[in-house]
Design an enzyme around this catalytic site. Structure first.
Site, PDB file in Angstrom:
ATOM      1  N   GLU A  47      46.364  81.556  78.137  1.00 49.93           N
ATOM      2  CA  GLU A  47      47.196  82.486  78.900  1.00 49.93           C
ATOM      3  C   GLU A  47      47.308  83.807  78.153  1.00 49.93           C
ATOM      4  O   GLU A  47      47.285  83.853  76.928  1.00 49.93           O
ATOM      5  CB  GLU A  47      48.588  81.886  79.123  1.00 49.93           C
ATOM      6  CG  GLU A  47      49.477  82.732  80.026  1.00 49.93           C
ATOM      7  CD  GLU A  47      50.763  82.016  80.437  1.00 49.93           C
ATOM      8  OE1 GLU A  47      51.479  82.534  81.307  1.00 49.93           O
ATOM      9  OE2 GLU A  47      51.033  80.914  79.884  1.00 49.93           O
ATOM     10  N   ASN A 192      52.147  78.988  90.349  1.00 49.59           N
ATOM     11  CA  ASN A 192      52.566  78.370  89.087  1.00 49.59           C
ATOM     12  C   ASN A 192      54.081  78.379  89.012  1.00 49.59           C
ATOM     13  O   ASN A 192      54.714  79.414  89.285  1.00 49.59           O
ATOM     14  CB  ASN A 192      51.999  79.160  87.907  1.00 49.59           C
ATOM     15  CG  ASN A 192      52.694  78.814  86.599  1.00 49.59           C
ATOM     16  OD1 ASN A 192      52.459  77.765  86.018  1.00 49.59           O
ATOM     17  ND2 ASN A 192      53.601  79.692  86.148  1.00 49.59           N
ATOM     18  N   GLU A 193      54.656  77.247  88.659  1.00 46.82           N
ATOM     19  CA  GLU A 193      56.106  77.135  88.480  1.00 46.82           C
ATOM     20  C   GLU A 193      56.876  77.890  89.569  1.00 46.82           C
ATOM     21  O   GLU A 193      57.713  78.740  89.298  1.00 46.82           O
ATOM     22  CB  GLU A 193      56.519  77.624  87.084  1.00 46.82           C
ATOM     23  CG  GLU A 193      56.012  76.723  85.981  1.00 46.82           C
ATOM     24  CD  GLU A 193      56.599  77.041  84.602  1.00 46.82           C
ATOM     25  OE1 GLU A 193      57.405  77.976  84.482  1.00 46.82           O
ATOM     26  OE2 GLU A 193      56.235  76.332  83.639  1.00 46.82           O
ATOM     27  N   TYR A 259      57.507  70.043  77.991  1.00 49.61           N
ATOM     28  CA  TYR A 259      57.333  70.459  76.603  1.00 49.61           C
ATOM     29  C   TYR A 259      58.150  69.562  75.674  1.00 49.61           C
ATOM     30  O   TYR A 259      59.169  68.990  76.067  1.00 49.61           O
ATOM     31  CB  TYR A 259      57.746  71.916  76.418  1.00 49.61           C
ATOM     32  CG  TYR A 259      56.748  72.898  76.998  1.00 49.61           C
ATOM     33  CD1 TYR A 259      55.650  73.317  76.252  1.00 49.61           C
ATOM     34  CD2 TYR A 259      56.893  73.401  78.291  1.00 49.61           C
ATOM     35  CE1 TYR A 259      54.730  74.207  76.774  1.00 49.61           C
ATOM     36  CE2 TYR A 259      55.982  74.288  78.829  1.00 49.61           C
ATOM     37  CZ  TYR A 259      54.890  74.688  78.061  1.00 49.61           C
ATOM     38  OH  TYR A 259      53.970  75.571  78.590  1.00 49.61           O
ATOM     39  N   GLU A 316      50.762  71.788  81.686  1.00 56.02           N
ATOM     40  CA  GLU A 316      51.409  72.454  80.547  1.00 56.02           C
ATOM     41  C   GLU A 316      52.175  71.391  79.773  1.00 56.02           C
ATOM     42  O   GLU A 316      53.067  70.747  80.320  1.00 56.02           O
ATOM     43  CB  GLU A 316      52.371  73.571  80.977  1.00 56.02           C
ATOM     44  CG  GLU A 316      51.673  74.824  81.476  1.00 56.02           C
ATOM     45  CD  GLU A 316      52.631  75.982  81.715  1.00 56.02           C
ATOM     46  OE1 GLU A 316      53.659  76.091  81.014  1.00 56.02           O
ATOM     47  OE2 GLU A 316      52.345  76.788  82.621  1.00 56.02           O
ATOM     48  N   GLN A 363      48.892  76.014  73.646  1.00 53.04           N
ATOM     49  CA  GLN A 363      47.717  76.596  74.255  1.00 53.04           C
ATOM     50  C   GLN A 363      46.558  76.595  73.263  1.00 53.04           C
ATOM     51  O   GLN A 363      46.683  76.005  72.197  1.00 53.04           O
ATOM     52  CB  GLN A 363      48.024  78.009  74.726  1.00 53.04           C
ATOM     53  CG  GLN A 363      49.036  78.051  75.858  1.00 53.04           C
ATOM     54  CD  GLN A 363      49.230  79.455  76.423  1.00 53.04           C
ATOM     55  OE1 GLN A 363      48.515  80.396  76.127  1.00 53.04           O
ATOM     56  NE2 GLN A 363      50.247  79.598  77.247  1.00 53.04           N
TER      57      GLN A 363
END
Length: 511
Positions: A47, A192-193, A259, A316, A363
């Site tokens: 990203e 996204n999101e 996460y 993610e 990432q």
């Protein structure tokens, strides 16, 4: 004693362990192969944040740092060793404000703007440059489209630009920009999101938006990407529920983001280095919740999609720490603890291989749980890099049933987690591979491996461990922690393996 010497000393003590009472017993059934572990479970995420792309990976063709078409030769070479199967780009939240036309044509004529992370975006890396990277890595492309600030027309034009052939005006524009043949796009994410940075909307509204967008994302049958729906966050299954009902036949997967935060909250996420044991165990306990998260979402999918046409895409995941003293946005160091986090997640994804068909860690370089860290011309490989490297044989391997009996427990205060995590599979090279993680930072564990359906003579592979919980590589000491060779021989019909404290191990079993 330095870290490498310590690791070798530890390994020297475990070359031929004796069987001990109370040891962990692992049974593998080599005669009952299960679902294939899709190679895309080992996907990566690039990203436009901090120095994740610019400086970290892309330096431009005029840089003194050796490069090919602007991409750093050292970074690309290191990533190729991971057999990176898939790269997600350009975001993430960056995708929600990205306008693809800013990134085509002569670089010196592209606009500069500021993205949502208040980072100057020079648009030197656009569609063509990204696919240069894809070609160098031999990977597949997962492109994320802009629903947040974009339009149906803009996304439709991008898919046409990427995939059209013949006399299409956008195919001709692509040819003028240096690419006559269509790009190969394996997956295309519609937004996204959408629950947050991608629109702050509700799943029912997003489902309608998705159907509208997907209807106009036209491409030749042979080059049409598979479409991914942007799902929920963490344990919230409401998005998975709505989308798996509303988008059947229109998507191959629904994403979810999760996460690992050892500090327990977004306000106090925890330290990347110098942490105490309470943050070691909290990080591992947090990451092990991925198993229940996947089970919760898969239960919803099984209810709404019993034909199993829709995959769960964890696109993610990874560790996220406080940014104290960070060199750039979302930059963090990477330690042995991160390698264990990665391996524990791999084992969980393998367990759910039938539904989890793609993930991408956040990432690749310099951002969050990165494979690689760079500083000008310098490059260093992280413990997470080595975890990915050790697990390469599991890409497209067939899972094998595995049970753990008499597992140890690792306890600190009120937190208790399993001492051993394991996964087994038959790889494409025909070999049987076993992955082991010992979560206890202080005690080695004796494991007795029994394999039904074949006779195992021994094992050989790699182990990653160190004396310190936060062992990490730096530009001054780039090889402070790296994998060491490991081997063991069978005895009495079983294979004894001593797994060091705080270790990741992957071995091929000799039949």
């Amino acid at each position: 004693m330095n870290l490498i010497k310590h690791s070798l000393a530890v390994l020297g003590m475990i070359a031929a362990p004796a069987f001990a009472a109370g040891q962990v017993s692992i049974s593998i059934d080599a005669g009952k192969p299960g679902p294939v572990i899709n190679k895309n479970v080992y996907g990566q995420f690039a990203e436009h944040l901090g120095t994740g792309v610019y400086q970290g990976m892309y330096v431009g063709s005029k840089s003194n740092i050796p490069n090919t078409k602007g991409w750093r030769n050292d970074v690309v070479g290191a990533l190729k060793e991971l057999h990176v199967p898939l790269v997600r780009w350009p975001g993430g939240c960056f995708a929600d404000t990205y306008h693809w036309r800013d990134g085509i044509g002569p670089q010196d004529k592209r606009p500069s703007n500021v993205n949502g992370g208040n980072v100057d975006e020079i648009n030197a890396v656009g569609t063509h440059e990204f696919f240069d990277l894809i070609d160098m890595l031999g990977a597949e492309a997962y492109v994320n489209g802009n629903v947040g600030t974009g339009t149906v027309q803009e996304m439709s034009d991008w898919v046409e630009y990427l995939t059209a052939d013949g006399g299409s005006p956008l195919a001709r524009l692509r040819a003028q920009n240096g690419r006559e043949k269509p790009f190969k796009v394996a997956l295309f994410g519609i937004g996204n999101e959408a629950w947050g940075c991608g629109g702050n909307i509700k799943p029912e509204y997003y489902a309608s938006l998705y159907r509208n967008y997907e209807n106009f994302l036209r491409a030749p049958d042979q080059s049409r990407p598979k479409m991914i729906a942007s799902g929920g966050s963490g344990f919230d299954t409401s998005w998975t529920d709505v989308l798996s009902k509303e988008l059947k036949g229109h998507t191959v997967g629904i994403s979810v983001h999760q996460y690992t935060i050892p500090g327990g909250s977004w306000e106090v996420k925890g330290e990347a280095l110098g942490f105490k044991e309470d943050e070691w165990i909290s990080a591992l306990a947090n990451t092990l919740k991925m198993d229940q998260l996947v089970k919760d979402h898969v239960a919803v999918l099984d209810k709404n999609d019993p034909e199993k046409k829709i995959g769960l895409m964890v696109d993610e995941w990874g560790t996220w720490y406080d940014e104290k003293g960070a060199k750039s946005a979302l930059h963090q160091q990477n330690s042995l603890r991160d390698a264990l986090v990665a391996a524990l997640n791999f084992n969980i994804f393998h367990e759910h291989a039938e539904r989890v068909t793609m993930t991408s860690i956040a990432q690749m370089v310099n951002v969050l749980q990165a494979m690689i860290l760079t500083d000008k011309e310098k490059m260093v490989l992280t413990p997470t890099y080595y975890a990915f490297q050790m697990y390469v044989p599991f890409q497209d391997a067939k899972t094998l049933p595995l049970t753990i009996k008499d597992n140890t427990s690792y306890t600190l205060g009120a937190v208790t987690i399993p001492g051993v995590s394991a996964s087994a599979a038959r790889a494409r090279d025909g070999k049987l591979y076993l992955a082991l993680v010992n979560t206890d930072p202080s005690r080695a564990v004796d494991v007795a491996v029994n394999v039904a359906g074949t006779k195992v003579k021994g094992a050989a592979g790699k182990v990653l461990t160190s004396a310190a919980m936060d062992a990490h590589n730096t530009f001054q000491n780039p090889q402070a922690i790296k994998p060491s060779a490991f081997s063991a021989r069978a005895a009495g019909g079983k294979l004894p393996i001593k797994v060091p404290a705080k270790a990741v191990m992957v071995v091929a079993l000799e039949e």
